[in-house]
Design a protein around this motif. Structure first.
Motif, short mmCIF file in Angstrom:
data_model
loop_
_atom_site.label_atom_id
_atom_site.label_comp_id
_atom_site.label_asym_id
_atom_site.label_seq_id
_atom_site.Cartn_x
_atom_site.Cartn_y
_atom_site.Cartn_z
N ASP A 10 0.83 -1.21 0.00
CA ASP A 10 0.00 0.00 0.00
C ASP A 10 0.87 1.26 0.00
OD1 ASP A 10 -2.31 -1.64 0.20
OD2 ASP A 10 -1.84 -1.91 2.32
N GLY A 11 0.69 2.08 -1.03
CA GLY A 11 1.52 3.25 -1.21
C GLY A 11 2.72 2.97 -2.09
N THR A 12 2.90 1.71 -2.47
CA THR A 12 4.05 1.32 -3.30
C THR A 12 3.56 0.68 -4.59
OG1 THR A 12 5.40 1.01 -1.31
CG2 THR A 12 6.17 -0.02 -3.34
N ASP A 15 -1.42 3.15 -5.26
CA ASP A 15 -1.46 4.52 -4.75
C ASP A 15 -2.26 4.56 -3.46
OD1 ASP A 15 -1.14 7.60 -5.54
OD2 ASP A 15 -3.13 7.28 -4.71
N PHE A 16 -1.67 5.09 -2.41
CA PHE A 16 -2.31 4.99 -1.09
C PHE A 16 -3.60 5.79 -1.00
CE2 PHE A 16 -3.16 5.81 3.31
CZ PHE A 16 -2.90 4.59 3.90
N ILE A 61 -1.43 4.08 7.53
CA ILE A 61 -0.38 4.17 6.51
C ILE A 61 0.59 3.00 6.60
CG2 ILE A 61 1.56 5.55 5.68
CD1 ILE A 61 -0.02 8.04 6.67
N THR A 121 3.96 -6.87 3.50
CA THR A 121 2.99 -5.84 3.84
C THR A 121 2.55 -5.97 5.29
OG1 THR A 121 0.79 -4.94 3.32
CG2 THR A 121 1.12 -7.30 2.95
N ASP A 179 7.14 2.95 0.67
CA ASP A 179 6.75 4.36 0.73
C ASP A 179 6.78 4.92 2.14
OD1 ASP A 179 3.44 4.63 1.61
OD2 ASP A 179 4.34 2.67 1.30
N SER A 180 7.19 4.13 3.13
CA SER A 180 7.17 4.60 4.51
C SER A 180 8.50 4.32 5.20
CB SER A 180 6.05 3.91 5.30
OG SER A 180 6.43 2.57 5.63
N THR A 199 4.51 7.46 -3.71
CA THR A 199 3.10 7.21 -4.01
C THR A 199 2.31 6.90 -2.75
OG1 THR A 199 3.92 5.03 -4.71
CG2 THR A 199 3.25 6.55 -6.43
N GLY A 200 2.91 7.20 -1.60
CA GLY A 200 2.22 7.10 -0.32
C GLY A 200 1.96 8.48 0.23
#
Length: 231
Positions: A10-12, A15-16, A61, A121, A179-180, A199-200
């Motif tokens: 998610d976010g990778t 798109d979050f 997130i 994830t 993304d985090s 993209t997060g």
């Protein structure tokens, strides 16, 4: 040279904001008796119901379902943790994911290069597999792990170490892409190269101290890999 890539989801891959805003709204409306309560519950997980925006520190997130549930349970008297997590996972499995870039051609390109591909994830494994299947991606992955797969969750490196054990790859030849900060911390702890994408919710300044490179999205990954191949 890179021999393997393990992605956050998610976010990778997805798109979050586009993917998880709808899930958050459905969850809050499902749990709340009215709109004011839904707003109040949203505040507990860093989601503004009216603006449809996540706060930068929202547990959605990078947190696990149990961590998200822990924020909500004090405001849901009588609801067991297990029941809430199961409800969250059911909604997550049917959430519509928006691809950050066209994913099938990208993963096919990486596989043609001989790379092993993994997924790590903090979502549950069942929703993660449902999301991959919905986009025709499952068979393109050599390894899939969620927070409930027996390897723990990020920022601990357990999922990434399991990928290394399964594939036999050396950590220095694997890129962790996320993304985090949780993703990048896990990658560093596993001895991997770390690739940040935007993209997060996090911005480049948040991620750069933990990343070997910051890319706009995973579509730029093949170019980064090619640039690392000795002439």
């Amino acid at each position: 040279m890179i021999a393997g890539v393990i992605f956050d989801k998610d976010g990778t891959l997805f798109d979050f904001r586009s993917s998880w805003g709808g899930w958050a709204r459905r969850l809050l409306q499902d749990l709340a008796g009215d709109t004011p309560q839904a707003r109040a519950l949203g505040a507990q997980i860093g989601y503004d119901l009216d603006r449809a925006q996540f706060a930068p520190d929202s547990p959605v997130i990078a947190g696990t379902p149990d961590e998200i549930a822990a924020c909500l349970l004090p405001h849901l008297p009588g609801m067991p943790n297990t029941a809430l997590v199961q409800r969250m996972n059911r909604l997550a499995a049917t959430a519509v994911m928006a691809e950050a870039v066209p994913l099938v051609p990208l993963m096919q390109d990486l596989r043609r290069r001989g790379l092993k591909i993994g997924l790590a994830t903090n979502d549950g494994e069942a929703p993660a597999r449902a999301h991959l299947a919905a986009h025709g991606l499952t068979d393109l992955f050599d390894f899939i792990a969620g927070c409930d797969s027996g390897h723990g969750g990020k920022p601990a490196p357990g999922q990434l170490l399991a990928f290394l054990r399964q594939t036999g790859l050396e950590p220095a030849r694997v890129a962790m892409v996320g993304d985090s900060r949780h993703d990048l911390q896990a990658g560093r702890a596993a001895g991997m190269q770390t690739v940040a994408v935007l993209t997060g919710i996090a911005v480049a300044a948040d991620l750069a101290p933990l990343a070997d490179v910051v890319l706009p999205d995973i579509g730029a990954l093949p170019g980064w890999i090619d640039a690392r191949v000795p002439a």
